[in-house]
Design a protein around this motif. Structure first.
Motif, PDB file in Angstrom:
ATOM      1  N   THR A   1       0.813  -1.222   0.000  1.00  0.00           N
ATOM      2  CA  THR A   1       0.000   0.000   0.000  1.00  0.00           C
ATOM      3  C   THR A   1       0.842   1.265   0.000  1.00  0.00           C
ATOM      4  O   THR A   1       0.295   2.365  -0.007  1.00  0.00           O
ATOM      5  CB  THR A   1      -0.922   0.013   1.229  1.00  0.00           C
ATOM      6  OG1 THR A   1      -0.119   0.058   2.411  1.00  0.00           O
ATOM      7  CG2 THR A   1      -1.828  -1.191   1.257  1.00  0.00           C
TER       8      THR A   1
ATOM      9  N   HIS B   1       3.070   3.761  -1.872  1.00  0.00           N
ATOM     10  CA  HIS B   1       3.406   4.169  -3.230  1.00  0.00           C
ATOM     11  C   HIS B   1       4.649   5.050  -3.226  1.00  0.00           C
ATOM     12  O   HIS B   1       5.138   5.472  -2.174  1.00  0.00           O
ATOM     13  CB  HIS B   1       2.214   4.870  -3.872  1.00  0.00           C
ATOM     14  CG  HIS B   1       1.006   3.985  -3.895  1.00  0.00           C
ATOM     15  ND1 HIS B   1       0.910   2.866  -4.687  1.00  0.00           N
ATOM     16  CD2 HIS B   1      -0.149   4.038  -3.186  1.00  0.00           C
ATOM     17  CE1 HIS B   1      -0.241   2.272  -4.496  1.00  0.00           C
ATOM     18  NE2 HIS B   1      -0.918   2.954  -3.579  1.00  0.00           N
TER      19      HIS B   1
ATOM     20  N   ARG C   1       7.082   6.364  -0.218  1.00  0.00           N
ATOM     21  CA  ARG C   1       8.369   5.670  -0.040  1.00  0.00           C
ATOM     22  C   ARG C   1       9.498   6.686   0.083  1.00  0.00           C
ATOM     23  O   ARG C   1      10.405   6.523   0.887  1.00  0.00           O
ATOM     24  CB  ARG C   1       8.629   4.712  -1.206  1.00  0.00           C
ATOM     25  CG  ARG C   1       7.752   3.480  -1.140  1.00  0.00           C
ATOM     26  CD  ARG C   1       7.919   2.594  -2.357  1.00  0.00           C
ATOM     27  NE  ARG C   1       6.965   1.513  -2.292  1.00  0.00           N
ATOM     28  CZ  ARG C   1       7.302   0.234  -2.200  1.00  0.00           C
ATOM     29  NH1 ARG C   1       8.557  -0.123  -2.182  1.00  0.00           N
ATOM     30  NH2 ARG C   1       6.372  -0.693  -2.129  1.00  0.00           N
TER      31      ARG C   1
END
Length: 179
Positions: free
Chosen positions: A63, A65, A69
């Protein structure tokens, strides 16, 4: 679903780091063992908070993205600096507590630099200034990217060779040498 790590999370951490940095001693007269332990504990609390936010997201990587990140990477970098600052404060506390210990025992024969409480407090103040500088720099770095979406790091590309420089034709070379 776990809550995301966003720029707001980094901004919150940056404000907390600035708060801690603002209360760190700047001179040897301001160095206090009790206050240093409180500062170390407060940084440990903020480090734990940041770690918990990261742990929630790393537990469910599908989950997370790319923008988040990148934010998690910045959070991890900040956690490294916080740990380093805690190390400096712990060394400062060690200096102060050594002086505290030696003050309690009369007649301890030591070097004038190793046993002098003022010298130990000066060293402690230097370590606190180093920690303060690192915390302020990290807080500023956490604030650099504002808004909901963080910039994406540049992707590595294959090196591109510059186009070849055409060599002058033999007629041009002869005319240049004839002058």
């Amino acid at each position: 679903m776990a809550s995301g790590v966003t720029q707001a999370t980094l901004d919150y951490l940056a404000r907390r780091l600035n708060d801690v940095a603002a209360q760190l001693p700047t001179t040897h007269a301001d160095v206090d063992a009790a206050a240093l332990t409180d500062d170390i504990a407060l940084l440990a609390h903020h480090l734990t908070y940041a770690g918990e936010r990261a742990q929630e997201r790393f537990a469910d990587p599908e989950t997370v993205h790319l923008p988040e990140r990148h934010t998690l990477m910045r959070l991890a970098e900040a956690m490294t600096v916080i740990t380093s600052a805690m190390g400096h404060l712990t060394e400062a506390l060690d200096c102060v507590s050594t002086g505290f210990y030696r003050e309690a025992i009369p007649g301890v024969e030591t070097s004038h630099l190793r046993g002098d409480p003022k010298a130990l407090r000066i060293i402690a103040a230097e370590k606190c200034r180093t920690a303060r500088t690192r915390l302020i720099a990290t807080a500023a770095q956490l604030h650099t990217e504002t808004g909901g979406r963080a910039k994406q790091p540049p992707l590595a590309t294959a090196p591109v060779a510059p186009p070849p420089v055409p060599s002058p034709s033999p007629a041009v070379a002869v005319s240049r040498t004839a002058r």
